[in-house]
Design an enzyme around this catalytic site. Sequence first.
Site, PDB file in Angstrom:
ATOM      1  N   SER A 146       0.723  -1.140  -0.230  1.00  0.00           N
ATOM      2  CA  SER A 146       0.497   0.093  -0.013  1.00  0.00           C
ATOM      3  C   SER A 146       0.764   1.094  -0.004  1.00  0.00           C
ATOM      4  CB  SER A 146      -1.396   0.322   1.183  1.00  0.00           C
ATOM      5  OG  SER A 146      -1.298   1.308   1.270  1.00  0.00           O
ATOM      6  N   TYR A 159      -2.056  -0.793  10.728  1.00  0.00           N
ATOM      7  CA  TYR A 159      -2.245  -0.870   9.061  1.00  0.00           C
ATOM      8  C   TYR A 159      -0.782  -0.502   7.950  1.00  0.00           C
ATOM      9  CZ  TYR A 159      -3.561  -1.537   4.104  1.00  0.00           C
ATOM     10  OH  TYR A 159      -3.614  -1.527   3.019  1.00  0.00           O
TER      11      TYR A 159
END
Length: 265
Positions: A146, A159
């Site tokens: 990501s 995350y």
Amino acid sequence: MNYADSLSSQLAVVTGASSGIGTEFARQLARRGVDLVLVARSQDRLEALASTLSSQYGVKVTPVVLDLSRPDSSERLVRTLDEMGAVVDVLVNNAGFASHGDLAAADPERMEAQVQLNVGTLVGTTTRLLRGMVERGRGSVINVASTAGFQAVPHMAVYSATKAFVLSFTRSLWGETRGTGVAVLGICPGATDTAFFDVAGDNASVGSRRTPQQVVDTALSALGGRKATVVDGGGNALVARAVSRLLPERPLIRIAERSVRPGSR
């Protein structure tokens, strides 16, 4: 012909295949003549996708229903593959989720499950399947990271940390497998139009959302090339690579905090 087009008649395992980017990976690989093992928790969606892809592209598609956030899930998955007699040529580690909010108010078990899914299962599955690829002199590993992995993201601390791990892990693995015949790639999407934000919430989204097709197009175009990681979308690449290197740490963290602050929209 690019590298991805040479994967015909191989077998790919796609985790988190029941929706979003995972479904698109499955679709694009099936279109290239790749047989599939699709892994996720949702039996109904997996079976429907398997039926569609099998009839549309004439490939063999096997659904495997498994909760990959469990500590023993990679071992169970590989045991299932062994029982099937599956020789895995392509591994797409796509399964993952994000939580949005302050760590002090978070559910510890959910945070642990997030680390297990995003990191532990990814590492365990890759480690268990990579040896065979190296021994055969052929294989591909795609890890979905990501743009959040390039910097600290307050309110999404776990995350962003897991995706930073995936980035570093993938780069190291790319270095280890040079000359073995195994292609390794980390794909770094920004905000993508998937059910991801049904869990993380809309405040976790920064910038315009790309489509799963765009993300997978970027990944499969870069697979087998000279880069260990690739960012999907020009704007995302600018922010992830250039801005995170140019701005000092404190202002960068403050900007990220304001961008995904709960209740800011």
